[in-house]
Design a protein around this motif. Structure first.
Motif, PDB file in Angstrom:
ATOM      1  N   ILE A 100       0.823  -1.213   0.000  1.00 46.31           N
ATOM      2  CA  ILE A 100       0.000   0.000   0.000  1.00 46.31           C
ATOM      3  C   ILE A 100       0.857   1.263   0.000  1.00 46.31           C
ATOM      4  CG2 ILE A 100      -1.591   1.307   1.505  1.00 46.31           C
ATOM      5  CD1 ILE A 100      -2.882  -1.348   2.255  1.00 46.31           C
ATOM      6  N   ARG A 155       5.467   2.269  13.631  1.00 43.45           N
ATOM      7  CA  ARG A 155       6.098   2.141  14.957  1.00 43.45           C
ATOM      8  C   ARG A 155       6.427   3.538  15.459  1.00 43.45           C
ATOM      9  NH1 ARG A 155      10.924  -1.843  15.500  1.00 43.45           N
ATOM     10  NH2 ARG A 155      10.416  -1.422  17.656  1.00 43.45           N
ATOM     11  N   GLY A 211       3.803   7.326   8.843  1.00 48.85           N
ATOM     12  CA  GLY A 211       3.244   6.584   9.986  1.00 48.85           C
ATOM     13  C   GLY A 211       2.153   7.344  10.724  1.00 48.85           C
TER      14      GLY A 211
END
Ligand code: NAD
Length: 303
Positions: free
Chosen positions: A174, A216, A235
């Motif tokens: 993705i 993360r 993220g």
């Protein structure tokens, strides 16, 4: 100590959305048709529901015909297949987006492969993945988050990224892999790092552009960043925020933003960086899909 330029993803996304709205108006005048986007949500994942609602809202803002289909989490795969087939055949629908992840009992690849490639505005169908890999960007539909990441990098560095070293951390279908293809198409030297990569810090230190797409919180340390580098933090991580009160949370990226901004030349914040670009590029893809399906050139004002 100089501080990095903060890349305002919200402002750049708003500008993109305005351009799409203008181009959609031109498309309507030329073709008499209205671009149509159908979003499909299975289940009640609250984050997915928010994304889908926002996508529908922005689609209406740019003047698209917007359809939202919500199915229960325990819907049979056969029913979902029937819905995709119906949307594939609906001439008022130019783009179909199935919000991922799907429940475990549904075969995600099967559903993605069922969407007509020309309506696959997420760019996840193997035909679009292949076109991107083959460098046929003018025929593919390009995944939105990676496309947004390139635009944000260019907002800091200018249009010409040729020869720059890019480190992409994360190799998902993705984000990580399509981002690598897009930066390669911009003539960058691309390295993809992942959970098995050895000595990521050394790789990061030579990156002119660092794209973090892992999931993360605060994984990328400030002292990993090459001075002056452009940092694109994809993220999105929800973490406890006791400073805001008991039980409160906040969103952070994969990069230690406070430390990185004292070293980088430019950096995207979380929230307000890559996130808003994803929806803007989804609108762009829907317009492109509508133009192609109607045999109309994509209005120059769309880019
Ligand atoms: P994913 O879980 O599919 O992939 C994560 C990747 O990170 C994997 O390729 C894995 O190899 C790599 N990884 C895991 N641990 C690692 C480690 N210790 N070191 C290096 N690499 C490691 O996730 P995804 O769908 O690619 O999403 C990544 C992040 O981007 C998530 O936080 C997600 O929420 C966010 N995201 C944001 C947007 C947006 O619109 N801004 C869109 C999609 C995803």
């Amino acid at each position: 100590m100089t501080e990095a330029k903060i890349i305002d993803g919200k402002a750049i996304a708003d500008a993109t959305i305005e351009k799409v709205a203008k181009a959609a108006a031109a498309f309507k005048e030329q073709s008499g048709a209205v671009p149509g986007l159908a979003t499909v949500l299975v289940g009640e994942n609250p984050a997915s529901a928010v994304y889908v609602r926002n996508k529908g809202r922005v689609a209406e803002r740019v003047g698209f015909h917007s359809i939202q289909k919500t199915l229960p989490a325990d819907v049979s795969e056969a029913k979902l297949v029937a819905l995709i087939e119906q949307l594939n055949d609906d001439s008022l629908v130019n783009g179909i987006l199935v919000q991922l992840p799907l429940p475990d009992h549904v075969n995600e690849s099967k559903i993605i492969e069922l969407i007509k490639p020309e309506k696959d505005v997420d760019g996840f169908h193997p035909i679009n993945v292949g076109r991107l890999g083959a460098g046929q960007l003018d025929q593919a539909l390009i995944p939105c988050t990676p496309a947004g990441s390139v635009i944000l990098a260019k907002s800091a560095l200018g249009e010409n990224l040729s020869g720059l070293n890019v480190l992409i951390i994360g190799r998902s279908n993705i984000v990580g892999k399509p981002a690598a293809q897009l930066f390669l198409a911009e003539h960058c030297t691309v390295t993809i790092a992942h959970s098995r990569t050895k000595d990521m810090e050394t790789l990061a230190k030579s990156a002119d552009i660092l794209v973090a797409a892992v999931g993360r919180p605060l994984m990328v340390q400030g002292n990993w960043i090459k001075p002056g580098a452009t940092v694109i933090d994809v993220g999105i991580n929800r973490v406890p925020a006791p400073e805001k009160g008991e039980g409160k949370t906040k969103l952070v990226g994969d990069v230690d933003f406070e430390a990185a901004k004292t070293v980088a030349g430019a950096i995207t914040p979380v929230p307000g960086g890559v996130g808003p670009m994803t929806i803007a590029l989804l609108m762009h893809n829907t317009l492109v899909a509508a133009c192609r399906q109607n045999g109309v050139a994509v209005p120059a004002s769309a880019t």
